[in-house]
Structure formats: structure tokens, C-alpha cells
Design a protein around this motif. Structure first.
Motif, mmCIF file in Angstrom:
data_model
loop_
_atom_site.group_PDB
_atom_site.id
_atom_site.type_symbol
_atom_site.label_atom_id
_atom_site.label_comp_id
_atom_site.label_asym_id
_atom_site.label_seq_id
_atom_site.Cartn_x
_atom_site.Cartn_y
_atom_site.Cartn_z
ATOM 1 N N ALA A 20 -72.774 -88.479 -73.353
ATOM 2 C CA ALA A 20 -72.373 -89.315 -74.490
ATOM 3 C C ALA A 20 -71.043 -88.843 -75.067
ATOM 4 C CB ALA A 20 -73.460 -89.302 -75.558
ATOM 5 N N ARG A 25 -72.457 -92.900 -69.064
ATOM 6 C CA ARG A 25 -73.852 -93.342 -69.105
ATOM 7 C C ARG A 25 -74.525 -92.800 -67.854
ATOM 8 N NH1 ARG A 25 -72.432 -99.516 -70.484
ATOM 9 N NH2 ARG A 25 -71.570 -99.144 -72.550
ATOM 10 N N ARG A 42 -82.932 -91.777 -69.075
ATOM 11 C CA ARG A 42 -81.876 -92.682 -68.629
ATOM 12 C C ARG A 42 -81.232 -93.305 -69.850
ATOM 13 N NH1 ARG A 42 -81.649 -98.276 -67.684
ATOM 14 N NH2 ARG A 42 -80.038 -98.859 -66.189
ATOM 15 N N MET A 43 -79.925 -93.147 -69.961
ATOM 16 C CA MET A 43 -79.197 -93.728 -71.083
ATOM 17 C C MET A 43 -79.183 -95.249 -70.955
ATOM 18 S SD MET A 43 -75.962 -91.079 -71.209
ATOM 19 C CE MET A 43 -75.266 -91.666 -72.764
ATOM 20 N N ASP A 44 -79.134 -95.924 -72.084
ATOM 21 C CA ASP A 44 -78.976 -97.373 -72.075
ATOM 22 C C ASP A 44 -77.712 -97.726 -71.292
ATOM 23 O OD1 ASP A 44 -81.188 -97.560 -73.707
ATOM 24 O OD2 ASP A 44 -80.032 -97.845 -75.550
ATOM 25 N N ALA A 46 -77.088 -97.196 -68.165
ATOM 26 C CA ALA A 46 -76.796 -96.347 -67.001
ATOM 27 C C ALA A 46 -77.111 -97.108 -65.717
ATOM 28 C CB ALA A 46 -77.618 -95.062 -67.063
#
Length: 137
Positions: A20, A25, A42-44, A46
Motif C-alpha cells: 500500500a 495491489r 488479497r488487497m482489493d 489485486a
């Protein structure tokens, strides 16, 4: 030293935090010494491949007791590990983002995998930042 769920979750959170900060991502995964998944995040936004690649990078790092970016060199054509990427039913990932996790005595206790950056060096940087923030080396 035993790698527990709380530590695995902190490692994932630290890798996500490092991503971040860099505007990336990614997905992050931690496996235990046997290659079993302990934690995943898992990042939004990604990439979808990260759900497979992050755990497989962690698995590769623990199974080979080496960073995946180092394995890439040895697995290149003509290298001593040429063809490694085809082993384990194709589960070994030989580009950057996977690090073995070591306890205070140097024993491999697990692996961390980060995937999703366009440049694997960024995956490595996020994984290294996470390890620096933990009690693992």
C-alpha cells in the motif's frame, strides 16, 4: 520456533502494508514448514493470479529453503536447477516474491509469498519489509 497463525497474519498484513505504501495491489500468503497454508490476504483490486502465485511462492521458498528470486538464477537454462519450475506438478514458482522464514536458530519454519506487482522486485521488497517487521529472519 513454531510459526503460529497470529505471526502468519501479521506477516501478511505487513506485506500488504508495504505494498500500500508503494501504491501496489498484491496478495500475500504464509505457509508453515510443511508448506501448508496458514494465512492469506488479497488487497482489493489485486490481480487474480495472486491467489495462486502468492501461496506457491511461499511453498517454493520453504520447499527449497531459498528465496524464489535466487532460485530463478539457478533454474535458468544451463543452471544447476534448470527445469525446477516444472517440478511439483508445476507448483514451484521461480520469480521474485517468495522468502523462506527462519527461526532464531536459522531453521526454516515457513515461507512467505507476495504476488501482484508488475515488477517481481516490488514483490520481493514487500516480502522483505514484512520479514523485517517480524521475529522471523
Amino acid at each position: 520456533m513454531h510459526l503460529d497463525l497470529a505471526t502468519a497474519q501479521r506477516l501478511c498484513a505487513a506485506a500488504i502494508g508495504a505494498a500500500a505504501e508503494r501504491g501496489l495491489r498484491v496478495s500475500a500468503a504464509v505457509v508453515d514448514a510443511g508448506g501448508n497454508l496458514l494465512a492469506f490476504a488479497r488487497m482489493d483490486g489485486a490481480e487474480i493470479a495472486g491467489t495462486v502465485l502468492a501461496p506457491d511462492k511461499a511453498y517454493t521458498a520453504v520447499a527449497n529453503r531459498a528465496a524464489t528470486h535466487e532460485l530463478a538464477i539457478a533454474a535458468a537454462p544451463g543452471g544447476p536447477l534448470c527445469g525446477l519450475h516444472a517440478a511439483a506438478q508445476g507448483r514451484f514458482v521461480i520469480f521474485g516474491g517468495g522468502l523462506p522464514l527462519r527461526g532464531p536458530d536459522g531453521t526454516v519454519i515457513g515461507g512467505l509469498g507476495v504476488s501482484g506487482a508488475a515488477d517481481p522486485a516490488d514483490d520481493v521488497a514487500c516480502a522483505e519489509a514484512a520479514v523485517r517487521s517480524s521475529s522471523c529472519s
